[in-house]
Scaffold this motif. Structure first.
Motif, short mmCIF file in Angstrom:
data_model
loop_
_atom_site.label_atom_id
_atom_site.label_comp_id
_atom_site.label_asym_id
_atom_site.label_seq_id
_atom_site.Cartn_x
_atom_site.Cartn_y
_atom_site.Cartn_z
N GLN A 1 -2.86 -7.22 -12.05
CA GLN A 1 -3.59 -5.99 -12.36
C GLN A 1 -3.86 -5.84 -13.86
O GLN A 1 -4.55 -4.91 -14.27
CB GLN A 1 -2.80 -4.78 -11.85
CG GLN A 1 -2.49 -4.81 -10.37
CD GLN A 1 -3.73 -4.95 -9.51
OE1 GLN A 1 -4.72 -4.26 -9.73
NE2 GLN A 1 -3.69 -5.85 -8.54
N SER A 2 -3.31 -6.73 -14.65
CA SER A 2 -3.48 -6.63 -16.10
C SER A 2 -4.94 -6.81 -16.49
O SER A 2 -5.62 -7.69 -15.99
CB SER A 2 -2.62 -7.68 -16.81
OG SER A 2 -1.25 -7.45 -16.58
N THR A 3 -5.39 -5.95 -17.38
CA THR A 3 -6.78 -5.99 -17.79
C THR A 3 -6.92 -6.68 -19.15
O THR A 3 -5.94 -6.96 -19.83
CB THR A 3 -7.36 -4.56 -17.88
OG1 THR A 3 -6.54 -3.78 -18.78
CG2 THR A 3 -7.37 -3.90 -16.51
N TRP A 4 -8.17 -6.95 -19.50
CA TRP A 4 -8.50 -7.58 -20.77
C TRP A 4 -8.57 -6.52 -21.86
O TRP A 4 -9.27 -5.51 -21.71
CB TRP A 4 -9.84 -8.30 -20.63
CG TRP A 4 -10.38 -8.92 -21.88
CD1 TRP A 4 -11.30 -8.38 -22.73
CD2 TRP A 4 -10.06 -10.21 -22.40
NE1 TRP A 4 -11.57 -9.25 -23.76
CE2 TRP A 4 -10.82 -10.38 -23.58
CE3 TRP A 4 -9.19 -11.23 -22.01
CZ2 TRP A 4 -10.77 -11.53 -24.35
CZ3 TRP A 4 -9.13 -12.38 -22.77
CH2 TRP A 4 -9.90 -12.53 -23.92
N ASN A 5 -7.83 -6.73 -22.92
CA ASN A 5 -7.84 -5.79 -24.04
C ASN A 5 -8.81 -6.30 -25.11
O ASN A 5 -8.49 -7.23 -25.85
CB ASN A 5 -6.43 -5.66 -24.61
CG ASN A 5 -6.35 -4.64 -25.73
OD1 ASN A 5 -7.36 -4.13 -26.21
ND2 ASN A 5 -5.14 -4.34 -26.17
N MET B 1 -5.65 -12.85 -19.64
CA MET B 1 -4.97 -11.64 -19.19
C MET B 1 -4.18 -11.05 -20.35
O MET B 1 -3.59 -11.78 -21.14
CB MET B 1 -4.05 -11.97 -18.01
CG MET B 1 -4.75 -12.74 -16.91
SD MET B 1 -3.66 -13.22 -15.57
CE MET B 1 -3.54 -11.66 -14.72
N TYR C 1 -11.97 -15.64 -19.96
CA TYR C 1 -12.22 -14.28 -19.48
C TYR C 1 -13.69 -14.11 -19.08
O TYR C 1 -14.00 -13.60 -18.00
CB TYR C 1 -11.85 -13.26 -20.55
CG TYR C 1 -12.32 -11.86 -20.22
CD1 TYR C 1 -11.71 -11.12 -19.20
CD2 TYR C 1 -13.41 -11.29 -20.89
CE1 TYR C 1 -12.16 -9.84 -18.88
CE2 TYR C 1 -13.86 -10.02 -20.57
CZ TYR C 1 -13.24 -9.31 -19.57
OH TYR C 1 -13.69 -8.05 -19.24
#
Length: 332
Positions: free
Chosen positions: A140-144, A127, A157
């Motif tokens: 709600q954090s997305t993969w950068n 995350m 991930y």
């Protein structure tokens, strides 16, 4: 029938203990090199040795397509806790093969075998992006994809993506993302390096992260399972703490000094691969360096609200597992 992967690991052994104590019918995966005597000893230490024999152990490999149909015969629920944990660059291929390819194969066979439920032990390493309001990482954090990540983080991930694919094909899935797990098992686990005398534990990096007791991880997973809460993910995190705070706690128990290490010094260690091997420390990749030098905080409000859960304080967790670790080492 419940199928548990990683049953000889820290989380898996604690999970097996509670499942068997609850009267569940359990089949557990072991590799040919796995030592189930340590699990039996764990049951004995928890005064449950008499029920250890109720575990049905099956030996095999998740990447063996002839093995999986046999392993999943009559299975309704899978607890997938198996993973290869390493932050050493030389282990990158094994990390992907074990964590990603193994999860993909298990998801595929779960669908083919008619398994209903799939509970996956992921990691906060999977995350990235902060909530702009709370400045915390939440569900709600997305993969950068532009950020630096360790190969372990990448593998978790990608494994999650396989699990969510399974949900699109009819599986009830549950993903939990625990922070750094504090535990004690046989004195050899990745989590127990926190209590060992090694170079990295003498010098505190500048960053910080979340921490949680293994007992909380298992209790929460089983409570979510019993309440049939699926197709969601939950961050499991007791407290956000600096590495200095945690390592100082352990150093004080050992009555040994703890020094800080600057980011520049840690960077030098990252670059000097041969030097780190000489010291007995892993060669740090860029993602791991980033994690050690950044204080990332995680939001645990979703799981607290869902279960009205009270976490074990990290000071208590460190006290409990440090004593366990010392007893384990002295008895060997």
């Amino acid at each position: 029938m419940i199928f548990v992967t990683g049953g000889t690991g820290l989380v898996g052994s604690n999970l097996l203990l509670q499942l068997i104590e609850r009267g569940e019918k359990v089949r557990a995966l072991k590799r040919s090199t796995s030592n189930i005597r340590e699990v039996e000893y764990f049951f004995k230490r928890n005064k449950s040795q008499e029920i250890f024999h109720k575990i049905e152990w099956i030996e095999g490999d998740l990447l063996d397509i002839t093995f999986l149909p046999v392993a999943l015969k009559d299975v309704t629920t899978i607890f997938h806790t198996a993973a290869f944990v390493s932050f050493d660059r030389k282990d990158e291929n094994k990390i992907i093969q074990t964590n990603v390819d193994g999860t993909e194969a298990l998801i595929n066979e779960a669908i083919a075998s008619g398994v209903k439920n799939f509970i996956y032990l992921s990691s906060i390493a999977a995350m990235d992006d902060l909530n702009p309001v709370t400045k915390l990482i939440d569900e709600q954090s997305t993969w950068n994809s532009n950020a630096r990540h360790s190969m372990y983080a990448i593998s978790k991930y990608r494994s999650e993506m396989e699990v969510w694919r399974g949900s699109q094909e009819g599986l009830n899935v549950l993903v939990v993302n625990p922070s750094v797990i504090i535990g004690s098992f046989d004195g050899k686990r990745e989590s127990e390096k926190l209590f060992q005398d090694n170079f990295m534990n003498k010098y505190a990096p500048s960053g910080g992260t979340g921490f949680i007791d293994v007992r909380d991880v298992v209790n929460i997973i089983l409570e979510l399972y019993s309440k049939k809460i699926y197709n969601q993910k939950f961050i499991l995190n007791a407290e956000n703490l600096s590495y200095t705070t945690v390592l100082k706690n352990i150093a004080d128990k050992k009555q040994k000094p703890l020094k800080s290490i600057t980011n520049n010094s840690l960077k030098a260690i990252q670059i000097a691969t041969n030097f780190t091997k000489f010291l007995g420390t892993p060669s740090l990749d860029k993602g791991t360096f980033q994690a050690l030098t950044t204080f990332t905080k995680y939001d645990n409000s979703k799981i607290i609200k869902t279960l009205n859960y009270n976490f074990i304080p990290i000071n208590e967790a460190l006290d409990f597992h440090f004593k366990n670790y010392q007893n384990l080492i002295s008895s060997k």
